[in-house]
Every structure is written in structure tokens, then in C-alpha cells.
Design an enzyme around this catalytic site. Structure first.
Site, PDB file in Angstrom:
ATOM      1  N   LYS A 116       0.812  -1.217   0.000  1.00 22.87           N
ATOM      2  CA  LYS A 116       0.000   0.000   0.000  1.00 22.87           C
ATOM      3  C   LYS A 116       0.844   1.265   0.000  1.00 22.87           C
ATOM      4  O   LYS A 116       0.417   2.298  -0.536  1.00 22.87           O
ATOM      5  CB  LYS A 116      -0.955  -0.024   1.189  1.00 22.87           C
ATOM      6  CG  LYS A 116      -1.955  -1.160   1.083  1.00 22.87           C
ATOM      7  CD  LYS A 116      -2.878  -1.254   2.275  1.00 22.87           C
ATOM      8  CE  LYS A 116      -3.786  -2.475   2.127  1.00 22.87           C
ATOM      9  NZ  LYS A 116      -4.704  -2.625   3.267  1.00 22.87           N
ATOM     10  N   GLY A 164      -9.906  -4.678   7.632  1.00 23.38           N
ATOM     11  CA  GLY A 164      -9.828  -4.077   8.960  1.00 23.38           C
ATOM     12  C   GLY A 164      -8.782  -4.691   9.863  1.00 23.38           C
ATOM     13  O   GLY A 164      -8.655  -4.294  11.024  1.00 23.38           O
ATOM     14  N   LYS A 236     -16.823  -3.422   8.508  1.00 25.49           N
ATOM     15  CA  LYS A 236     -18.024  -2.783   7.975  1.00 25.49           C
ATOM     16  C   LYS A 236     -19.288  -3.553   8.364  1.00 25.49           C
ATOM     17  O   LYS A 236     -19.302  -4.787   8.357  1.00 25.49           O
ATOM     18  CB  LYS A 236     -17.927  -2.684   6.451  1.00 25.49           C
ATOM     19  CG  LYS A 236     -16.735  -1.878   5.967  1.00 25.49           C
ATOM     20  CD  LYS A 236     -16.531  -2.045   4.468  1.00 25.49           C
ATOM     21  CE  LYS A 236     -15.254  -1.368   4.002  1.00 25.49           C
ATOM     22  NZ  LYS A 236     -14.939  -1.663   2.597  1.00 25.49           N
ATOM     23  N   ASN A 289      -8.404  -2.031  -3.213  1.00 26.36           N
ATOM     24  CA  ASN A 289      -8.671  -3.455  -3.113  1.00 26.36           C
ATOM     25  C   ASN A 289      -8.664  -4.046  -4.515  1.00 26.36           C
ATOM     26  O   ASN A 289      -9.406  -3.596  -5.394  1.00 26.36           O
ATOM     27  CB  ASN A 289     -10.018  -3.707  -2.432  1.00 26.36           C
ATOM     28  CG  ASN A 289      -9.929  -3.485  -0.938  1.00 26.36           C
ATOM     29  OD1 ASN A 289      -9.254  -4.218  -0.226  1.00 26.36           O
ATOM     30  ND2 ASN A 289     -10.593  -2.457  -0.453  1.00 26.36           N
ATOM     31  N   ARG A 291      -9.747  -6.771  -5.831  1.00 23.40           N
ATOM     32  CA  ARG A 291     -10.629  -7.947  -5.838  1.00 23.40           C
ATOM     33  C   ARG A 291     -12.081  -7.485  -5.768  1.00 23.40           C
ATOM     34  O   ARG A 291     -12.381  -6.295  -5.705  1.00 23.40           O
ATOM     35  CB  ARG A 291     -10.332  -8.808  -4.601  1.00 23.40           C
ATOM     36  CG  ARG A 291     -10.429  -8.014  -3.298  1.00 23.40           C
ATOM     37  CD  ARG A 291     -10.369  -8.869  -2.060  1.00 23.40           C
ATOM     38  NE  ARG A 291     -10.208  -8.092  -0.844  1.00 23.40           N
ATOM     39  CZ  ARG A 291     -11.163  -7.435  -0.214  1.00 23.40           C
ATOM     40  NH1 ARG A 291     -12.379  -7.435  -0.700  1.00 23.40           N
ATOM     41  NH2 ARG A 291     -10.915  -6.781   0.903  1.00 23.40           N
TER      42      ARG A 291
END
Length: 435
Positions: A116, A164, A236, A289, A291
Site C-alpha cells: 500500500k 480491517g 463494515k 482493493n 478484488r
């Protein structure tokens, strides 16, 4: 187009992919652990292969067993779903070595974009506003030096993180000293990579993500944004699209930026660019992300674009047959994640119905909730012409949903969609104490 696809996953997402394949006339192969022998996705697929014991490391993370199952059954492609091996460049490389198409980015792109800190440099060059932060920090001493340079509070994150996991809010040198080895070990356990990086903590903020589709021919479309600010411990719980906080002008600007960035970095496949949206109306890029997202179906309900089918088409080399101007972003869609709050046997299941009500689930009557995997049982999604109507539709659907025998969070979700802070649209990441 592929004639047979193996689904390297389980639960509701395996069911979702199998259904998409059936509608496309593609035969399916399910893989399963010994704990999932009686699971719905196993019964739904055309073929099923047991790949190991109940622990994920014995089965759904067992790369060699999954490859063997694909070769044995003649599957031409593997769809990884989300989680497990969906962002694993090594597995994508194994697929290629064995003449199997991995439905997702190629191994080189996954390697490049998985870190990242490196990805932030790339999108920064492409014009996206990036949260101030660092590259991978090899030692605690260097982390302390850089944290003081950025200024506390900071976020300590796993370079290969997701879902997360591997995240810590740090307010001082002392907290960083305690958290650094813990986060390193958590990252190794969850992702096989202990590398960590730091970024500035933006607070208060909303979590906004933009869904893209990009084909091999260089075409990119954005399917709008999702507001994913309803989280607990960075997990989430509820998503909606469009976000009540984002104006039409802001949305149009971000769509231009993310599609331009995706083209510049050469991304191919379905992907999601995630941002923090601060109280001044500024977007800050966090991560991408590589995916399918758990919450993809809330975007499908709004746009009428089947993201799973397009993942498969793109992997087969088929170009997108629509452009940005044809993407419909009218109305409102809301998704509630229905999670198990314990284990038990499902005695009765009643699924709500009606126009524009969808429940993606792996539940079947008589099944027992497994303790080995994620607690997600399904996603209840509604669409309506306005947010107010969508809220009423979601309340009605939650009241109608019955999952008897397995404790669930249905009542909690009902309280959320009835809460004035949520119905007003004036909420952020602190709504459920997620700080």
C-alpha cells in the site's frame, strides 16, 4: 469464454459466483473443507471437490490442493471471491504456471499494487490526493522517528492488510512501542507479511470507496461510490450508495480522478479505491482493493451492472460494452451485513421479498453455523428511487427476515436504520464508536 470455472471460496460469495456462472452458461466446480461438506455452495455447483480439513490453512488457503482440483476437473479459470487467496500474487502466479486463468489482476500487478505504501506513490503521481504517510517501516526505532515527523496521532497499518486487520491507532511513542510488535505478528498471521507503514490519522471522517471496472483494452468505468462509514473495530456493518454526504459535483470529480488513475497505473479487473472524506469536503486516498468487495452487490442494485459477470468477461479478454455516460447512478441502495453472533443450527429461515429486495446468503434450513470461518451469513440489500424510500424498504425487510436457531445482528441493524443520526445522513466513522 470459459466453459468451466472453479470457485476457490465458500459461503455466500461462492453461492453468488456460482449463480452468475449458471446465468452465463458456465459449468462450476466448488471446493470445500470437511467442515463444509453439507454447505449450500457444494450442493449448488456442478462438481465439488474436498480439499482439506476445517482450518482455512488446510483447505481454502491450500494453494496446491486448489490447483490440483482445478486440473483434475478441467476448470479453465479460478474465481477467488474475496478474502482467502483473492489478493495472493503467488497463487495467481501458480494459476498461470498451470495454464489456469486467475479471475483478477495478473501476478505482476498484484505484486506492484499489494504494497500500500508503493501504491500510494503511484496514485499520487496519477493525481489522487493521498494521506501523508510512509513506505514500509522496517524497525520500531524508525517508526518512532517517522511518527514524530508526521505528528501524532497516526495509524499503524499492515502493508498487505485488508478487512480491517492489522490496524492500530497510535497517539504516542509509548503506544507505538507496545503496538509495533503486536501489529507485526498479526500481519504475519493474517497475510503472511509483517511489513507495516504509518499514515496521518484523519478524524473525524467518512469511509468512501469508488468501484471501478477496467478491461484489457484500456477502458475504465466507475460505478459510483459507496459510503462504508458504519463500522465497528474497522469491520463494515452497513453500506449505502450514493453517499448522502457527497454532492453531484464532488462525485463527478472523483469519478474522473479514479478512472484516470486506474488507466495510468494500468489496472485490469474489478477494483475499489478507498478514501477518507473529511469534514472540509476533501478526499484522501487510503488503499485499493484488487478484488471483489463484500459490498459489491449494493452497487449492483444501484447501477444494474453485474460486477461478477464482468469480472469473468474481463478475465476472458472481453472488452466493456458500455462507457461512463451509460452508468446509472439514480436512486438509493442500502446493504446490511447479517452476521452470526454465535453458533447454532438453523431451524427456520424466512427471506424477505418484494420489488428490489435481495438477500445474498449461504443459509439453508437445517445447517449448522461453523466456528471456523467468518461470521457473515448474508447481505440484505434494497433499492428505491429515493433514500427515504430505501430506508423504509430496509426497515420492512429487516422486520421480515427470520433466522431462527442462529443468533444474529438483525435487531442491531434495525436499530441503526431507525437511528436519527443515520436517517439524517449526518454520520461518520465514529457512529459505532469506531475510532
Amino acid at each position: 469464454m470459459f466453459s468451466k470455472i472453479l470457485i476457490a471460496n465458500r459461503g455466500e460469495i461462492a453461492v453468488r459466483i456460482i449463480r452468475a456462472c449458471k446465468e452465463m452458461g458456465i459449468a462450476t466446480v466448488a471446493v470445500y473443507s470437511t467442515a463444509d461438506r453439507e454447505a449450500f455452495h457444494v450442493a449448488l455447483a456442478d462438481q465439488a471437490v474436498c480439499i482439506g480439513g476445517p482450518e482455512a490453512t488446510e483447505s481454502y488457503l491450500n494453494e496446491s490442493q486448489i490447483i490440483s482440483a482445478a486440473l483434475m476437473t478441467g476448470a479453465q479459470a479460478i474465481h477467488p471471491g474475496y478474502g482467502f487467496l483473492s489478493e495472493n500474487a503467488h497463487f495467481a502466479g501458480l494459476c498461470r504456471e498451470n495454464g489456469i486463468v486467475f479471475i483478477g489482476p495478473d501476478p505482476e500487478s498484484m505484486e506492484k499494487f499489494a504494497d500500500k505504501a508503493i501504491l500510494k506513490e503511484l496514485v499520487d503521481d496519477a493525481g489522487l490526493p493521498v494521506i501523508p504517510g510512509t513506505e514500509a517501516v522496517p524497525t520500531l526505532a524508525e517508526a518512532i522517528t517517522l511518527a514524530n515527523k508526521i505528528g501524532y496521532p497516526v495509524m499503524l497499518k499492515a502493508c498487505s492488510g485488508g478487512g480491517g486487520r492489522g490496524i492500530r491507532l497510535i497517539r504516542s511513542d509509548e503506544e507505538l512501542t507496545r503496538a509495533f510488535p503486536e501489529a507485526t505478528q498479526e500481519a504475519v498471521t493474517a497475510f503472511g507479511d509483517g511489513a507495516l507503514y504509518l499514515e496521518k490519522y484523519i478524524f473525524p471522517a467518512r469511509h468512501i470507496e469508488l468501484q471501478i471496472l477496467a478491461d484489457e483494452q484500456g477502458h475504465v468505468v466507475c460505478l459510483g461510490e459507496r459510503d462504508c462509514s458504519l463500522q465497528r473495530r474497522n469491520q463494515k456493518l452497513l453500506e449505502e450508495t450514493p453517499s448522502p454526504a457527497v454532492s453531484d459535483k464532488q462525485r463527478a470529480k472523483m469519478i474522473r480522478l479514479v478512472t484516470r488513475a486506474a488507466k495510468k497505473i494500468g489496472y485490469v479487473g474489478a477494483g475499489t479505491m478507498e478514501f477518507l472524506y473529511d469534514t472540509k469536503g476533501s478526499f484522501w486516498f487510503m488503499e485499493m482493493n484488487l478484488r471483489l468487495q463484500v459490498e459489491h452487490c449494493v452497487t449492483e442494485m444501484l447501477t444494474s451492472v453485474d460486477i461478477v459477470k464482468w469480472q469473468i468477461r474481463i478475465a476472458a479478454g472481453i472488452p466493456l460494452d458500455f462507457d461512463q455516460e451509460q452508468v446509472r447512478l439514480t436512486g438509493s441502495s442500502i446493504e446490511c451485513r447479517i452476521n452470526a453472533m454465535g453458533i447454532g443450527r438453523l431451524n427456520m429461515l424466512h427471506v424477505p421479498g418484494g420489488l428490489n429486495v435481495r438477500f445474498d446468503t449461504c443459509l439453508i434450513q437445517g445447517m449448522t453455523m461453523s466456528p471456523y470461518y467468518d461470521s457473515l451469513m448474508g447481505k440484505l440489500v434494497v433499492y428505491a428511487r429515493s433514500r427515504e424510500e430505501a430506508l423504509r424498504k430496509m426497515r420492512a425487510a429487516l422486520c421480515e427476515l427470520v433466522i431462527d436457531g442462529i443468533p444474529s445482528n438483525v435487531n442491531e441493524q434495525l436499530k441503526i436504520v431507525e437511528d436519527e443520526r443515520f436517517t439524517s445522513g449526518n454520520y461518520d466513522l465514529t457512529f459505532l464508536g469506531n475510532k
